[in-house]
Write a protein that holds these residues in place. Structure first.
Motif, PDB file in Angstrom:
ATOM      1  N   SER A  80      12.779   0.146   3.180  1.00 35.64           N
ATOM      2  CA  SER A  80      11.730   1.106   2.882  1.00 35.64           C
ATOM      3  C   SER A  80      12.233   2.007   1.760  1.00 35.64           C
ATOM      4  N   VAL A  81      11.379   2.906   1.320  1.00 35.80           N
ATOM      5  CA  VAL A  81      11.760   3.835   0.265  1.00 35.80           C
ATOM      6  C   VAL A  81      11.813   5.236   0.860  1.00 35.80           C
ATOM      7  N   GLY A 119       8.756  11.990   8.240  1.00 40.44           N
ATOM      8  CA  GLY A 119       7.768  11.072   8.781  1.00 40.44           C
ATOM      9  C   GLY A 119       7.789   9.771   8.016  1.00 40.44           C
ATOM     10  N   LYS A 120       7.157   8.759   8.608  1.00 44.68           N
ATOM     11  CA  LYS A 120       7.083   7.445   7.965  1.00 44.68           C
ATOM     12  C   LYS A 120       5.622   7.034   7.888  1.00 44.68           C
ATOM     13  N   VAL A 121       5.267   6.467   6.754  1.00 45.98           N
ATOM     14  CA  VAL A 121       3.909   5.997   6.541  1.00 45.98           C
ATOM     15  C   VAL A 121       3.964   4.732   5.692  1.00 45.98           C
ATOM     16  N   LYS A 122       3.107   3.769   6.044  1.00 42.37           N
ATOM     17  CA  LYS A 122       3.037   2.518   5.272  1.00 42.37           C
ATOM     18  C   LYS A 122       1.796   2.590   4.395  1.00 42.37           C
ATOM     19  N   GLY A 126       1.594  -2.267   1.919  1.00 35.68           N
ATOM     20  CA  GLY A 126       2.609  -2.710   2.864  1.00 35.68           C
ATOM     21  C   GLY A 126       3.981  -2.098   2.665  1.00 35.68           C
ATOM     22  N   ILE A 127       4.114  -1.144   1.734  1.00 38.53           N
ATOM     23  CA  ILE A 127       5.402  -0.488   1.498  1.00 38.53           C
ATOM     24  C   ILE A 127       5.546   0.676   2.478  1.00 38.53           C
ATOM     25  N   GLU A 128       6.680   0.714   3.203  1.00 33.61           N
ATOM     26  CA  GLU A 128       6.931   1.823   4.118  1.00 33.61           C
ATOM     27  C   GLU A 128       7.699   2.920   3.385  1.00 33.61           C
TER      28      GLU A 128
END
Length: 137
Positions: A80-81, A119-122, A126-128
């Protein structure tokens, strides 16, 4: 202001092994190293799981972590980035914009014991994204 952006590699329980491999292979400097044992609700065996590591390879940083054992990674989600800001409002705004444009919440944006906003979001491609705000010194 955005102050950094790094690749973030995720592993299913062998993060420490991978970190040591990259450290030796690339002559990387370990900037930060934490295990799941440092979490407030740590359990036996958590010292074998990598919570977070930051390695400097040349002039570049990579980050690594083992995923939550209850939520193993799938192919395509192991990188992920990580986007770091110095402003929680900006982090929140970026998170909101991704969600509003067909993004999917992976982890709610929230204050944690280690950082003011994380936090994490896609995104719809489709990139997280792991969005975070640094602590003020």
């Amino acid at each position: 202001m955005i102050i950094g952006m790094n690749p973030y590699f995720m592993f299913n329980g062998n993060g420490i092994e991978a970190m040591r491999f990259y450290e030796e292979t690339f002559n990387a400097e370990v900037i930060e190293f934490k295990t799941y044992a440092e979490l407030p609700n740590a359990q036996e065996g958590d010292e074998q799981l990598l919570l977070h590591a930051n390695l400097k390879i040349g002039g570049n940083d990579i980050m690594l972590s083992d995923t939550d054992p209850d939520h193993p990674i799938e192919a395509g989600t192991h990188i992920s980035v990580a986007l770091v800001t110095d402003d929680a409002d900006q982090t929140s705004d970026i998170y909101r914009k991704i969600r509003e444009h067909d993004g999917e919440e992976v982890m709610p944006l929230q204050e944690t014991f280690f950082i003011p906003a994380y936090g994490k979001v896609k995104d719809k491609y489709g990139i997280e994204w792991q969005l975070m705000t640094t602590k003020e010194d």
